[in-house]
Design a protein around this motif. Structure first.
Motif, PDB file in Angstrom:
ATOM      1  N   THR A 156      23.370 -63.691 -38.470  1.00 23.81           N
ATOM      2  CA  THR A 156      22.657 -64.743 -37.739  1.00 23.81           C
ATOM      3  C   THR A 156      23.642 -65.559 -36.919  1.00 23.81           C
ATOM      4  N   ARG A 216      19.670 -66.601 -33.099  1.00 25.46           N
ATOM      5  CA  ARG A 216      19.281 -65.207 -33.243  1.00 25.46           C
ATOM      6  C   ARG A 216      19.540 -64.692 -34.673  1.00 25.46           C
ATOM      7  N   GLN A 273      15.838 -61.150 -33.610  1.00 27.62           N
ATOM      8  CA  GLN A 273      14.765 -62.100 -33.305  1.00 27.62           C
ATOM      9  C   GLN A 273      15.422 -63.382 -32.820  1.00 27.62           C
ATOM     10  N   GLU A 274      14.842 -63.942 -31.762  1.00 24.30           N
ATOM     11  CA  GLU A 274      15.455 -65.120 -31.150  1.00 24.30           C
ATOM     12  C   GLU A 274      14.425 -66.239 -31.038  1.00 24.30           C
ATOM     13  N   SER A 331      13.575 -51.892 -39.642  1.00 26.94           N
ATOM     14  CA  SER A 331      13.704 -53.327 -39.883  1.00 26.94           C
ATOM     15  C   SER A 331      13.534 -53.605 -41.368  1.00 26.94           C
ATOM     16  N   SER A 376      18.764 -54.828 -33.020  1.00 27.23           N
ATOM     17  CA  SER A 376      17.466 -55.458 -33.244  1.00 27.23           C
ATOM     18  C   SER A 376      17.698 -56.913 -33.652  1.00 27.23           C
ATOM     19  N   LEU A 397      12.159 -69.485 -40.816  1.00 29.01           N
ATOM     20  CA  LEU A 397      11.553 -68.162 -40.767  1.00 29.01           C
ATOM     21  C   LEU A 397      11.703 -67.544 -42.157  1.00 29.01           C
TER      22      LEU A 397
END
Length: 983
Positions: free
Chosen positions: A227, A231, A263-264, A308, A261, A297
């Motif tokens: 992380t 992101r 997530q932002e 994932s 891959s 999250l």
């Protein structure tokens, strides 16, 4: 320091802005709708229980790390404090030896608690092993400000970290390995290697690597989560089996051609932190929570997914009271159902199931700003520290109220999982699930759930009745019935009766509709399975009359018969078949279940219609049936029945007599009567084989005689007379049939010559007077040696000439002469025998024996001539007293008493003889004459009697020794004494 864990005290009461529910006994006592009584005697402890550690640091706490019960903290500028929480009274303080103003940037402790990395603000990194006191510098790491470390949980040991990942403030990810052992002469550094494997960016610029996590999935698949501030990156790849020691560079190489891959989220608060929940030590995490600018999250980790690791992801947005300018979140910790968010002055607990804040703990200002929150995976404790204080949270029974949340979310299976050991909660979940299913018209599922609850039975039943859901009501009743205890007999009876009525109603509705025949058969199968249930067999049996009435009221004959079979009420089944003239089926039931009482009851009816099959069944039953109890049925139809019935009756009676060898007199009498009436050719054969002696006969002789006489069977009567030993009557009756038969009867009384002679005279008279056959009469003389010519002469008439008797008279005279000669011979032999006896007596009077002086007694082996003795012809010699001692044990009780009596008499006469006054010697002749008197004679007589008892034969050679051959050497009564004497 010694009481860092054991002795602590809260400085003040914990303040909670979101208080938990307190449950007290007095506040909540009563019967709930479900039937459970909710009584709690103590206040339930909170889930998050904060404790302040009684610890006063010597300097400000800069950084803090804890793992595997190993606690490390940085104090002031140059001090490290290590505490083994298993031994809190033995703290270890280490000086780093730094003289400059460099500060500790972060501390990193591996999962084993053995390896401590100290990241300095000067872009240096130090290493300290748990088993050493020396802080060592990692030269290869110099120039990089370490922000995160991804430890190797698989290969990490106390002396070696294995390949690990290191994230820097410039976005670079390095792979490194540290060994605690001393290196060689040319390599003294603990860091084995340090090489870059990847770099992370945000908005086109390098971004600090805030967190790193390495996890292994199935089939050697590895997941790496990294992380930055905004992101969350995922790297997935396989490592060849056996090459784990080579590190993780291959995983990043596999992802090099593809964009990683990630997530932002748009908001950047300058840092982020990710945490994981592991249910068991050294197992893979199950959930994650990532604290970043937009919120938290969180979700589950799915190791089966190919690309994932994250699944069921949700975002919890920060509440309005969290202002980044004033109180940005500092740390996050994830538990099973909550994540704890650390703010500068408080801790918030948010439930991951519904996103609600369930706990908030505000810290007093006197402790200062909260710095960091850390969770120890080994013990599950959560640690929070400020510059001057350390706090610890115990998380207790976190899942206690989870069931309510799952229930409100409609996840009833999960709700039941978390209240398995709390029946009152389980009841509420089941009731809610049942109501939910009912509202959604899933009535069968609703019935199953309602059956498991403690809700009022009447309300639920009426609920389904009003909804006209008979199938659901039936399911509810069935489940409720299966849940009842055997002791609840009233409830079981009610439910069983109600269910029977419901099944019968349903079968009645389906029976008239041919289009639903499969459904009808299925319902009938269910009903019959219900009737044959072993669990409720006792209730069905006790209330079978009610069930029969219900079946009869619905006209359900087939199921009534089935129920009768289940209840083993075969009498009802057989009666049903007989009423419908289905005698074969009735006999099949009888033959299958072999109930003797039912055979006795239904045999008369069945014998009337299917006699052959009935007799076959009787024969198959064999000795299990008592033929006497079947006689009424047999006699009834043998008198008024057809020829076949009579034939089968005889067949069964013959089977009983000849195969079963029945000895009952009634059976034999009945068979005899059947032979006399319907099968006379077998009568005489039966009488002959039955026996010739009264003790062998099993029928009544008088009855047999009367029966044969009534039907005129004279030969049979003769046979019966012979058995009864009424020979005169037998001969008289036999003369009416055949003279030879009479002769065979006349020879029977072998021991009574007078009677034999009388019987033969009857035969001779009959031959002479009735048949007038002189020649045959002479044959009678030759057939019986008891008859003489003179015995039968009176029977002949006067006109018979002597020529017919000449031969017989001559023979008689010759026999008389022969008898006279035999008598003369016997007299001569008797005279000669008497003469020889007299000679033997004379010879015995003159016989004697010689006893040498050295001869010894055969019993005691002492010289024989010392005492009175006996000498036997066989050569054995015994003292008088020794012989008595030897003979006495072998004598009968009578002779022993006789011997004892004679000895007493002899002793008395001897004593009298000694006590008598002796006269002077001159009168010696008179004394001698007195000794020969009556007293002497009596004494000699007693001695003679004693001799007859003990000396009639040698004790060693005579019959006494032969008779004692089967006697044991040791008397059984004295065996134990003899045995003990040898020990």
């Amino acid at each position: 320091m010694a009481s860092i864990l054991d002795e602590y005290e809260d400085s003040q009461n914990t303040r909670q802005s979101v208080p938990q529910h307190s449950r007290m006994a007095a506040a909540n006592i009563g019967i709930t709708h479900s039937g459970f009584v909710n009584v709690r005697l103590e206040e339930e402890k909170p889930i998050f229980n904060k404790q302040r550690i009684d610890f006063s640091p010597t300097d400000k706490i800069n950084h803090f790390a804890v793992c595997n019960n190993q606690l490390c903290m940085s104090l002031g500028k140059d001090t490290l404090l290590r505490i083994d929480l298993a031994k809190p009274d033995q703290p270890n303080q280490i000086e780093m030896g730094r003289k400059d103003d460099v500060k500790v940037h972060k501390l990193f402790l591996d999962p084993t608690g053995s390896h401590l990395l100290i990241s300095l603000s000067s872009s240096e990194c130090l290493y300290l092993n748990r088993n050493t006191q020396k802080v060592r510098s990692l030269s290869r790491w110099r120039g990089h400000l370490i922000e995160s470390v991804g430890w190797n949980k698989l290969l990490g040991m106390e002396t070696n970290t294995g390949p690990v990942l290191v994230g820097t403030s410039q976005g670079a990810i390095f792979e490194a390995e540290i060994s605690a052992t001393e290196g060689s002469l040319f390599n003294t550094n603990p860091d084995q290697y340090f090489r870059q494997v990847h770099s992370l960016e945000e908005d086109g610029r390098p971004a600090p690597v805030c967190c790193l996590e390495v996890e292994r999935g199935l089939e050697n698949k590895y997941f790496i989560i990294a992380t930055t501030r905004k992101r969350l990156f995922q790297f997935v790849g396989k490592v060849a089996e056996g090459s784990e020691q080579q590190g993780f560079s291959s995983i990043f190489t596999q992802n090099q051609d593809l964009l990683p891959s990630f997530q932002e989220f748009p908001v950047n608060m300058g840092y982020s932190e990710i945490t994981f929940y592991t249910s068991k030590l050294r197992s893979s995490p199950k959930a994650f929570a990532w604290m970043m600018g937009n919120g938290v999250l969180y979700g589950q980790l799915d190791y089966i997914r190919p690309d994932s690791l994250l699944s069921d992801v949700q975002v919890w947005e920060y509440t309005s009271d969290i202002d980044f300018s004033l109180n940005k979140p500092i740390s996050i910790v994830l538990t099973q159902f909550h994540f704890l968010l650390l703010l500068p002055d408080r801790v918030k607990a948010i439930c991951t199931l519904n996103g609600q804040v369930v706990y908030e703990d505000v810290f007093p200002d006197k402790f200062g700003t909260l710095k960091k929150m850390i969770k120890d995976p080994a013990g599950g404790l959560v640690w929070i520290y400020t510059e001057r204080a350390v706090f610890r949270y115990h998380i207790q029974r976190e899942a206690r109220d989870v069931w309510q949340m799952y229930m409100s979310m409609g996840k009833f299976d999960l709700a039941k999982e978390y209240c398995r050991d709390r029946p009152e909660c389980m009841d509420m979940v089941l009731a809610r699930e049942a109501e939910h299913c009912f509202q959604n018209k899933r009535y069968l599922e609703s019935a199953k759930c309602y059956a498991l609850t403690q809700n009022y039975f009447e309300e639920i039943a009426l609920k389904f009745i009003e909804a006209k859901q008979e199938d659901a009501l039936k399911e509810f009743l069935l489940k409720k019935l299966n849940n009842l205890k055997a002791s609840e007999r009233t409830q079981i009876t009610l439910l069983v009766t109600w269910l029977t009525e419901l099944y019968l109603n349903r079968l009645g509705q389906l029976e008239s509709n041919d289009s639903v025949a499969p459904v009808f058969q299925e319902t009938r199968g269910e009903f019959r399975q219900f009737l044959s249930s072993a669990k409720h067999k006792e209730c069905l049996f006790n209330n079978r009359t009610t069930i029969y009435d219900l079946l009869a009221s619905h006209g359900n004959v087939d199921d009534m018969v089935y129920f009768s079979v289940v209840m083993q009420d075969y009498e009802r089944v057989i009666s049903h078949h007989c009423q419908h003239d289905d005698y074969g089926a009735a006999l099949d039931v009888l033959s299958k279940h072999c109930d003797e009482k039912l055979f006795y009851k239904f045999s008369p009816v069945l014998m009337q219609h299917i006699p052959k099959k009935v007799v076959d069944a009787w024969i198959q039953m064999g000795k299990r049936l008592d033929p006497k109890k079947l006689i009424p049925a047999l006699m009834n139809y043998s008198q008024m029945g057809s020829t076949q019935q009579i034939k089968e009756t005889v067949r069964y009676m013959e089977f009983c007599v000849y195969q079963l060898t029945v000895t009952e007199e009634a059976i034999h009498n009945y068979l005899l009567s059947l032979y006399a009436k319907y099968k006379p050719e077998s009568l005489l054969w039966y009488l002959e084989q039955a026996g010739t002696h009264a003790s062998e006969i099993h029928y009544d002789l008088k009855y047999a005689l009367r029966l044969c006489a009534e039907h005129g069977y004279l030969q049979a009567c003769v046979l019966v007379y012979k058995i009864m030993e009424l020979y005169e009557e037998a001969v008289d009756l036999a003369l009416q049939v055949d003279v030879d038969l009479a002769k065979s009867c006349a020879d029977l009384p072998e021991d009574d010559e007078e009677l034999r002679k009388k019987l033969w005279l009857k035969i001779a008279r009959h031959v002479v007077q009735e048949e007038k056959d002189v020649k045959k009469a002479m044959n009678c003389l030759s057939s019986c040696n008891l008859l003489k010519i003179e015995d039968i002469l009176p029977f002949f008439p006067d006109f018979v000439t002597i020529d017919h008797f000449k031969e017989a008279i001559c023979g008689s005279l010759e026999e008389y002469n022969h008898h006279i000669e035999e008598l003369k011979q016997e007299m001569e032999e008797a005279t000669e025998s008497a003469k020889r006896i007299r000679e033997d007596i004379q010879e015995m009077r003159n016989k004697y024996g010689v006893v040498e002086s050295q001869e010894k007694c055969a019993a005691c082996d002492f010289p024989l001539l010392n005492r009175p003795f006996y000498l036997f012809l066989c050569g054995h010699m015994f003292h008088y007293d020794c012989l008595i001692q030897e003979v006495t044990p072998h004598l009968s009780a009578f002779k022993q008493n006789r011997l004892e009596e004679l000895q007493k008499k002899l002793a008395a006469t001897t004593q009298a003889s000694k006590s008598r006054h002796r006269p002077p010697p001159k009168e010696e002749g008179d004394t001698a004459s007195l000794g020969k008197g009556s007293a002497g004679t009596s004494r000699e007589t007693i001695k003679s009697d004693i001799d007859d008892v003990i000396a009639s034969e040698c004790v060693y050679c005579g019959e006494l020794m032969i008779k004692s051959i089967d006697k044991p050497f040791i008397d059984p009564q004295k065996f134990e004494d003899e045995k003990s004497s040898w020990l």
